[in-house]
Design an enzyme around this catalytic site. Structure first.
Site, PDB file in Angstrom:
ATOM      1  CD  GLN A  83     -30.263   9.038   2.939  1.00 49.02           C
ATOM      2  OE1 GLN A  83     -30.832   7.957   3.115  1.00 49.02           O
ATOM      3  NE2 GLN A  83     -30.455  10.065   3.732  1.00 49.02           N
ATOM      4  CB  SER A  84     -24.762   3.562   3.067  1.00 50.49           C
ATOM      5  OG  SER A  84     -24.572   2.163   3.176  1.00 50.49           O
TER       6      SER A  84
END
Ligand SMILES: *Cc1c(COP(=O)(O)O)cnc(C)c1O
Length: 341
Positions: A83-84
């Site tokens: 989920q960067s």
């Protein structure tokens, strides 16, 4: 007279909508800060740098992308968690500039597209996911491997490190320091404290160095979300040392205070206790501002604790940098509105 950095900015692209707004959080200040003689809390809205590309990474990418374009690259390779925010911003920047993007992601393929991962895919980025252990052990080799894959097809890749935090990327927040100080001057104050969430350290490195170059007494404190203080002290000084090497600007790092509070990291990266989700709920309700559970929610929760403990007593004005991250709210949907047992 606006304050100016005593040094020219290097080439950079204009991708972010700047300057971002500076807003007071008066209901939060009244509830959490003023009763213990703490500061008025302000927020620098770097969650508004752009729509999909929103957040702090876009400021760093403006400088990093000038390098990438200068090198003649047509592919960006970077890395981060599933989920960067950094990977999502890079994916969209790549699409905007007509470049291919290869992401090296850490974790487990969730099997569904949500939050930032959905946006990575919408932007057309190629995604390769590696288990935690392999990613941590082999990250350098994975960058090499993917570079070779693209080179073998006649492409020219450019690698961007975690969070775009290095001697190039930190220019984003050196430059932002100048912007912020002038926002504050317009509101007739000089901030005693600047607070941000610290992950890979580049934001804090830039702010710390920027305030130093501007000759300010402002104290910049990073609230760590994952790594401990010892690691971040070293990493931030390395990024600044890299910047000095690139710019040929000698500074005595011993005079630079790098202030880190690592007491509010909780169970680990991307993991937060119920109190962080409650802080996010409260800020949305009270101020109409969306924090995220991985970075800004954790840091802001930590800040509220410190304010209530009287640790900022006698301080006039404090600026919290809202570094973005709102797309992570969605994959965390099941953590909200739970009560403490
Ligand atoms: C990456 C990130 C941070 C941390 O910035 P670093 O420069 O990596 O320390 C803070 N907030 C959000 C929302 C981020 O995506």
């Amino acid at each position: 007279m606006p304050k100016r950095l005593p040094i020219e900015l290097p080439d950079h692209l204009s991708l972010a909508n700047l300057p971002t707004p500076l807003q007071p959080l008066d209901r939060i200040s009244e509830r959490y800060s003023l009763p213990s003689r703490g500061p008025r809390i302000w927020v620098k809205r770097d969650d508004l740098t752009e729509s999909g590309m929103s957040g702090n990474k876009l400021r760093k990418l403006e400088f990093v992308m000038a390098k990438a374009q200068g090198s003649g690259a047509n592919v960006l390779i970077t890395c981060g968690g599933i989920q960067s925010n950094h990977c999502r911003a890079t994916a969209l920047v790549g699409a905007r500039l007509g470049m291919k993007v290869q992401l090296i992601l850490r974790g487990k393929d969730p099997g569904e597209l949500d939050g930032n991962l959905l946006l990575d895919k919408l932007a057309g980025a190629e995604v390769a996911v590696y288990p935690d252990e392999e990613y941590s052990r082999d990250l350098e080799q994975l960058f090499e491997k993917w570079s070779e894959v693209y080179q073998s097809h006649g492409d020219k890749p450019f690698c961007i490190p975690t969070g775009a935090s290095d001697g190039h990327g930190i220019w984003g927040y050196i430059s932002a320091s100048e912007e912020l100080i002038n926002d504050c001057a317009e509101q007739r104050f000089e901030p005693s404290h600047i607070v941000c969430a610290t992950g890979s350290g580049g934001t804090q490195a830039g702010l710390t160095l920027g305030c130093h170059l501007l000759g300010l007494q402002t104290r910049v404190t990073g609230y760590a979300v994952c790594q401990n203080s010892a690691y971040l002290q070293k990493k931030i000084r390395e990024d600044i040392a890299h910047w000095m090497e690139l710019t040929g600007n000698p500074l005595d790092l011993n005079f630079l205070s790098v202030l880190i509070n690592d007491d509010y990291r909780g169970p680990g990266y991307g993991l937060a206790g119920v109190e962080v989700y409650q802080t996010i709920e409260e800020l949305a309700r009270l101020e109409g501002i969306l924090l995220d559970p991985v970075y800004t929610g954790k840091a802001f929760h930590g800040l509220l604790q410190e304010l209530q403990q009287g640790n900022y007593q006698g301080v006039d004005n404090l600026v919290f940098i809202h570094t973005g991250g709102q797309f992570a709210l969605f994959p965390h949907r099941n953590h909200f509105f739970l009560t403490v047992e």
